[in-house]
Design an enzyme around this catalytic site. Structure first.
Site, PDB file in Angstrom:
ATOM      1  CE  LYS A 202      18.708  21.032  31.010  1.00 20.88           C
ATOM      2  NZ  LYS A 202      18.586  21.868  32.328  1.00 20.88           N
ATOM      3  CB  CYS A 256      14.932  17.971  35.914  1.00 19.76           C
ATOM      4  SG  CYS A 256      14.304  20.176  36.203  1.00 19.76           S
TER       5      CYS A 256
END
Ligand code: SAJ
Length: 420
Positions: A202, A256
């Protein structure tokens, strides 16, 4: 089957709604009572296309309900935020608290999934030991896995279903059990691995983009020195079948790309390109700030900034590089500022007094128009009209968005990030 989703934000809420839409009994738990109250009325407090209708539908059909006390369930999915500390390490307080809450309601045969973006090792070294306080054997009585979200804000409803998914189990059995749970609504492929691999996978997805954008930004600064158009260089280089350089800009925002690489850096003994890339991208608002100062030597000038969210067509301001630019301008200069953004409401920013209600109001008497974010609303702007309102006809485009030809036809001076 009954599923409990802990944390009803941009990921938890759509996840809960998707399971509910698939016919599963879902409860949504959040420490914020307002969110739970709204949910039970079929309402949401965030903006995401299509989510309001979906939540309304599953709440009205009694598949999803909000709770302020967690209940026993078959599976618990943790979707709480992992903010970043001042020292750029991950703040795992919400994850720990969620795990503690879950551990009080655990029964044999339950599954627990962490979706929150976390440094590698979090499931094994942080979550599992807390769950073990229940007295159950982790991996045997309780299946534990990490499954990162990968959805793009603005496209969550579609991507949560269609994107491939990675599930990293604390052991193989955990990965398989959790895979069966997500299968009910995920149409993309589901790949299994161990939890550390999934956690790092991720982080690397976003780090790949961040490093690639840093490369583009370094190129942009170099091209400005050389008088070469970086956008053209990238366009042509990307004609090579194995090259995909991303785009430069005023910096990288969002919760992010601007954050996740740090969760790798905090664990690295040898820092390198990942940290450097973060620094390059964080420097970009300063670069734009310095450029503006060189373009406008007189601090009586008025700057109109169009677009302040972290990317186009959404209302999210988190880590927005244009907000950073505005704070630099407010803190370090005396320029007059006027700011416009069709998505950002006045109450979302600390400089609400500078927010204009229309493009016309923003550009009136301005000496430069800075395009910060390329919202669709700014396509096809009437530059004839804008030129009649501005004091000095000058556009600084940080996104290579406007037609230079059209602007020059209207008598504008045009400055392009990555070239001028
Ligand atoms: N940006 C550039 N140049 C580019 C592309 C983007 O400067 O070529 C900037 C944007 O302007 C923006 C920032 O990067 O400020 C981030 O935007 P983004 O669209 O790349 O990504 P996010 O943060 O909205 O969503 C990302 C996605 N990750 C990837 O595409 C690998 C999404 O799939 C993830 O789910 C999400 O992060 C997340 O939650 O981790």
């Amino acid at each position: 089957m009954k599923i409990a989703v802990i944390g009803l934000g941009y990921i938890g809420l759509p996840t809960a709604a998707m399971f509910a839409k698939s016919g599963i009994d879902v409860i949504g738990y959040d420490v914020n009572q307002e969110v739970v109250k709204a949910l039970n009325k079929g309402k949401i407090l965030i903006t995401e296309p299509g989510l309001d209708e979906l939540v309304k539908e599953v709440v009205e059909s009694n598949r999803l309900r909000g709770v302020t006390e967690l209940e026993e369930s078959d599976a618990f999915i943790i979707c709480v935020p992992t903010p970043i500390n001042e020292d750029k390490t991950a703040d795992l307080e919400y994850v720990k608290n969620a795990a503690k809450t879950v551990s009080k309601h655990l029964r044999k045969g339950n599954a627990v999934v962490l979706e929150s973006t976390s440094p590698p090792g979090t499931v094994e070294n942080v979550v599992a030991p807390i769950l073990a306080e229940s007295g159950l054997s982790i991996g045997e009585d309780v299946y534990v896995a990490y499954s990162p979200e990968r959805v793009l804000p603005g496209k969550i409803i579609q991507e949560i279903v269609e994107n491939d998914r990675v599930i990293g189990g604390i052991n193989e059995k955990s990965a398989e059990v959790v895979k069966d749970i997500y299968k009910v609504f995920v149409k993309g492929n589901i790949y299994t691995s161990d939890s550390k691999t999934a956690e790092l996978c991720k982080l690397m997805e976003n780090t790949y983009r961040d490093v690639n954008i840093a490369l583009a930004n370094e190129l942009a600064i170099f091209c400005e020195e050389m008088g070469i158009n970086a956008w053209k260089v990238i366009e042509l280089a990307n004609k090579h079948p194995r090259v995909n350089i991303h785009l430069p800009g005023p910096g990288v925002g969002g919760h992010c790309l601007a954050v996740d690489p740090w969760f790798i850096v905090e664990k690295q003994t040898q820092k390198g390109i990942i940290k450097k890339s973060r620094e390059i991208n964080d420097y970009m608002p300063h670069h734009v700030f310095n450029k503006l100062k060189s373009l406008l030597p007189d601090e009586n000038a008025k700057i109109a900034i169009l677009g302040i969210t972290y990317k186009p067509n959404i209302d999210d301001l988190r880590e927005s590089p244009i907000i950073e630019l505005i704070n630099l301008l407010i803190g370090k200069t005396n320029y007059r500022l006027s700011i416009h953004d069709p998505y950002a409401h006045k109450d979302m920013v600390s400089f609400s007094h500078l927010m204009a209600d229309s493009i016309e109001e923003a550009v009136k008497d301005a000496d430069i128009l800075v395009l910060g974010v390329n919202h669709d609303d700014y396509r096809g702007m009437d530059f004839e009209m804008i030129s009649s309102l501005m004091r000095t006809k000058h556009v600084y485009d940080t996104r290579n968005f406007f037609s230079e030809e059209k602007l020059r036809d209207c008598g504008f001076k045009f400055t392009l990030l990555g070239r001028d």
